[in-house]
Design a protein around this motif. Sequence first.
Motif, PDB file in Angstrom:
ATOM      1  N   THR A 259      64.617  -2.890  31.684  1.00  0.00           N
ATOM      2  CA  THR A 259      64.584  -4.220  32.280  1.00  0.00           C
ATOM      3  C   THR A 259      63.880  -5.178  31.340  1.00  0.00           C
ATOM      4  OG1 THR A 259      62.499  -3.849  33.436  1.00  0.00           O
ATOM      5  CG2 THR A 259      64.518  -3.293  34.631  1.00  0.00           C
ATOM      6  N   LEU A 260      64.303  -6.411  31.372  1.00  0.00           N
ATOM      7  CA  LEU A 260      63.656  -7.480  30.616  1.00  0.00           C
ATOM      8  C   LEU A 260      63.712  -8.754  31.441  1.00  0.00           C
ATOM      9  CD1 LEU A 260      65.217  -7.064  27.042  1.00  0.00           C
ATOM     10  CD2 LEU A 260      62.827  -6.699  27.667  1.00  0.00           C
ATOM     11  N   THR A 261      62.630  -9.489  31.444  1.00  0.00           N
ATOM     12  CA  THR A 261      62.666 -10.822  32.041  1.00  0.00           C
ATOM     13  C   THR A 261      62.882 -11.822  30.919  1.00  0.00           C
ATOM     14  OG1 THR A 261      60.309 -11.294  31.837  1.00  0.00           O
ATOM     15  CG2 THR A 261      61.013 -10.115  33.837  1.00  0.00           C
ATOM     16  N   GLY A 262      63.364 -12.988  31.294  1.00  0.00           N
ATOM     17  CA  GLY A 262      63.574 -14.035  30.294  1.00  0.00           C
ATOM     18  C   GLY A 262      62.296 -14.380  29.551  1.00  0.00           C
ATOM     19  N   SER A 263      61.187 -14.472  30.284  1.00  0.00           N
ATOM     20  CA  SER A 263      59.932 -14.823  29.617  1.00  0.00           C
ATOM     21  C   SER A 263      59.432 -13.686  28.728  1.00  0.00           C
ATOM     22  CB  SER A 263      58.866 -15.237  30.627  1.00  0.00           C
ATOM     23  OG  SER A 263      58.664 -14.237  31.582  1.00  0.00           O
ATOM     24  N   GLU A 264      59.623 -12.433  29.148  1.00  0.00           N
ATOM     25  CA  GLU A 264      59.203 -11.299  28.312  1.00  0.00           C
ATOM     26  C   GLU A 264      59.950 -11.305  26.978  1.00  0.00           C
ATOM     27  OE1 GLU A 264      58.260  -7.922  31.718  1.00  0.00           O
ATOM     28  OE2 GLU A 264      60.231  -7.990  30.801  1.00  0.00           O
ATOM     29  N   ILE A 265      61.258 -11.497  27.051  1.00  0.00           N
ATOM     30  CA  ILE A 265      62.035 -11.428  25.810  1.00  0.00           C
ATOM     31  C   ILE A 265      61.740 -12.623  24.914  1.00  0.00           C
ATOM     32  CG2 ILE A 265      64.190 -12.520  26.564  1.00  0.00           C
ATOM     33  CD1 ILE A 265      65.523  -9.995  25.110  1.00  0.00           C
ATOM     34  N   MET A 266      61.525 -13.790  25.510  1.00  0.00           N
ATOM     35  CA  MET A 266      61.194 -14.974  24.710  1.00  0.00           C
ATOM     36  C   MET A 266      59.811 -14.806  24.075  1.00  0.00           C
ATOM     37  SD  MET A 266      62.140 -17.875  23.468  1.00  0.00           S
ATOM     38  CE  MET A 266      63.516 -18.499  24.403  1.00  0.00           C
ATOM     39  N   MET A 267      58.841 -14.253  24.823  1.00  0.00           N
ATOM     40  CA  MET A 267      57.506 -14.043  24.257  1.00  0.00           C
ATOM     41  C   MET A 267      57.570 -13.046  23.102  1.00  0.00           C
ATOM     42  SD  MET A 267      54.833 -14.264  27.514  1.00  0.00           S
ATOM     43  CE  MET A 267      55.330 -12.716  28.196  1.00  0.00           C
ATOM     44  N   ARG A 268      58.357 -11.979  23.272  1.00  0.00           N
ATOM     45  CA  ARG A 268      58.518 -10.987  22.212  1.00  0.00           C
ATOM     46  C   ARG A 268      59.137 -11.624  20.966  1.00  0.00           C
ATOM     47  NH1 ARG A 268      61.697  -5.711  23.890  1.00  0.00           N
ATOM     48  NH2 ARG A 268      60.185  -5.856  25.559  1.00  0.00           N
ATOM     49  N   ALA A 269      60.184 -12.403  21.172  1.00  0.00           N
ATOM     50  CA  ALA A 269      60.878 -13.043  20.042  1.00  0.00           C
ATOM     51  C   ALA A 269      59.987 -14.051  19.329  1.00  0.00           C
ATOM     52  CB  ALA A 269      62.158 -13.716  20.531  1.00  0.00           C
ATOM     53  N   ALA A 270      59.163 -14.768  20.102  1.00  0.00           N
ATOM     54  CA  ALA A 270      58.309 -15.813  19.526  1.00  0.00           C
ATOM     55  C   ALA A 270      56.987 -15.280  18.991  1.00  0.00           C
ATOM     56  CB  ALA A 270      58.036 -16.887  20.577  1.00  0.00           C
ATOM     57  N   GLY A 271      56.656 -14.026  19.343  1.00  0.00           N
ATOM     58  CA  GLY A 271      55.390 -13.459  18.887  1.00  0.00           C
ATOM     59  C   GLY A 271      54.186 -14.029  19.607  1.00  0.00           C
ATOM     60  N   VAL A 272      54.359 -14.417  20.874  1.00  0.00           N
ATOM     61  CA  VAL A 272      53.233 -14.909  21.668  1.00  0.00           C
ATOM     62  C   VAL A 272      52.959 -13.916  22.788  1.00  0.00           C
ATOM     63  CG1 VAL A 272      53.713 -17.329  21.105  1.00  0.00           C
ATOM     64  CG2 VAL A 272      54.677 -16.330  23.197  1.00  0.00           C
ATOM     65  N   SER A 273      51.771 -14.024  23.389  1.00  0.00           N
ATOM     66  CA  SER A 273      51.384 -13.009  24.369  1.00  0.00           C
ATOM     67  C   SER A 273      51.237 -13.523  25.798  1.00  0.00           C
ATOM     68  CB  SER A 273      50.082 -12.340  23.940  1.00  0.00           C
ATOM     69  OG  SER A 273      49.065 -13.308  23.804  1.00  0.00           O
ATOM     70  N   SER A 274      51.469 -14.799  26.016  1.00  0.00           N
ATOM     71  CA  SER A 274      51.320 -15.309  27.382  1.00  0.00           C
ATOM     72  C   SER A 274      52.375 -16.369  27.690  1.00  0.00           C
ATOM     73  CB  SER A 274      49.930 -15.920  27.585  1.00  0.00           C
ATOM     74  OG  SER A 274      49.830 -17.144  26.878  1.00  0.00           O
ATOM     75  N   ARG A 275      52.615 -16.552  28.974  1.00  0.00           N
ATOM     76  CA  ARG A 275      53.550 -17.605  29.403  1.00  0.00           C
ATOM     77  C   ARG A 275      53.023 -18.979  29.010  1.00  0.00           C
ATOM     78  NH1 ARG A 275      54.544 -14.062  33.984  1.00  0.00           N
ATOM     79  NH2 ARG A 275      56.763 -13.602  34.039  1.00  0.00           N
ATOM     80  N   GLU A 276      51.711 -19.140  29.039  1.00  0.00           N
ATOM     81  CA  GLU A 276      51.118 -20.428  28.661  1.00  0.00           C
ATOM     82  C   GLU A 276      51.430 -20.751  27.203  1.00  0.00           C
ATOM     83  OE1 GLU A 276      49.742 -23.989  28.863  1.00  0.00           O
ATOM     84  OE2 GLU A 276      49.938 -22.722  30.639  1.00  0.00           O
ATOM     85  N   GLU A 277      51.263 -19.756  26.311  1.00  0.00           N
ATOM     86  CA  GLU A 277      51.612 -19.975  24.899  1.00  0.00           C
ATOM     87  C   GLU A 277      53.097 -20.305  24.757  1.00  0.00           C
ATOM     88  OE1 GLU A 277      49.501 -17.218  21.844  1.00  0.00           O
ATOM     89  OE2 GLU A 277      49.689 -16.073  23.733  1.00  0.00           O
ATOM     90  N   LEU A 278      53.913 -19.623  25.540  1.00  0.00           N
ATOM     91  CA  LEU A 278      55.362 -19.853  25.504  1.00  0.00           C
ATOM     92  C   LEU A 278      55.695 -21.285  25.919  1.00  0.00           C
ATOM     93  CD1 LEU A 278      58.064 -18.454  24.993  1.00  0.00           C
ATOM     94  CD2 LEU A 278      58.047 -17.748  27.396  1.00  0.00           C
ATOM     95  N   ARG A 279      55.033 -21.792  26.943  1.00  0.00           N
ATOM     96  CA  ARG A 279      55.277 -23.165  27.405  1.00  0.00           C
ATOM     97  C   ARG A 279      54.936 -24.188  26.319  1.00  0.00           C
ATOM     98  NH1 ARG A 279      54.352 -21.013  32.568  1.00  0.00           N
ATOM     99  NH2 ARG A 279      52.099 -20.986  32.539  1.00  0.00           N
ATOM    100  N   GLN A 280      54.024 -23.841  25.423  1.00  0.00           N
ATOM    101  CA  GLN A 280      53.604 -24.770  24.376  1.00  0.00           C
ATOM    102  C   GLN A 280      54.602 -24.869  23.217  1.00  0.00           C
ATOM    103  OE1 GLN A 280      50.913 -26.639  25.028  1.00  0.00           O
ATOM    104  NE2 GLN A 280      50.775 -25.460  26.916  1.00  0.00           N
ATOM    105  N   LEU A 281      55.519 -23.910  23.130  1.00  0.00           N
ATOM    106  CA  LEU A 281      56.486 -23.922  22.027  1.00  0.00           C
ATOM    107  C   LEU A 281      57.497 -25.046  22.193  1.00  0.00           C
ATOM    108  CD1 LEU A 281      57.344 -20.122  21.644  1.00  0.00           C
ATOM    109  CD2 LEU A 281      55.788 -21.487  20.244  1.00  0.00           C
ATOM    110  N   PRO A 282      57.878 -25.682  21.100  1.00  0.00           N
ATOM    111  CA  PRO A 282      58.906 -26.722  21.180  1.00  0.00           C
ATOM    112  C   PRO A 282      60.251 -26.135  21.614  1.00  0.00           C
ATOM    113  CG  PRO A 282      57.823 -26.708  19.021  1.00  0.00           C
ATOM    114  CD  PRO A 282      57.350 -25.503  19.756  1.00  0.00           C
TER     115      PRO A 282
END
Length: 184
Positions: A39-62
């Motif tokens: 299983t993968l969630t959208g946020s998990e896969i995006m965090m993995r691809a972006a090399g970030v560890s939290s949803r907050e860091e993910l929200r900060q990405l352009p």
Amino acid sequence: MPVSSVETLMARVYIGGIGGSGKTRVTRLLAERIEGVSTLTGSEIMMRAAGVSSREELRQLPEEQKERLRISVIPALYKSHDQLLAEGHYYLTREEIDCFDAFLLVEAPVERIVEFRRSDVTRVRSLEPEAVLRERQEMTERIKLLETRHGLQVVKIENGGTLDDLAEKVRSVYECSIRKEVGR
């Protein structure tokens, strides 16, 4: 054909829905019940691809950076799983769409979504029915656009009963996908 056979089965199913629709709960339940499924969630896969560890860091990405990841990195992460239940909110590129055998949309009554959201203390989401309706409308518009642009066919599943009822509906589509009976 039983899903738990030892043959190499391939099915990647995308399960979408707004927050609180039941997609995460059903995905986790089926991961316990179907041998070999990831299983993968959208946020998990995006965090993995972006090399970030939290949803907050993910929200900060352009958004431009996220879009580049959706095209160049994320499809390979999806394809690294032969049996996959991925979930998200239908922010998909053509490259991501090509990774999946079937697409589901879990829908639930507004009252049920608010109830699920209220019970999930890990996230802050609106509990206002009007906000839920807006989110549902926005997702509907994204799906219509994907259907028009890419010929996406989305199977709608109503989450109006128990989690087990929903799991059986999703499992049925998953098994059809293994046999390639569900098209895109």
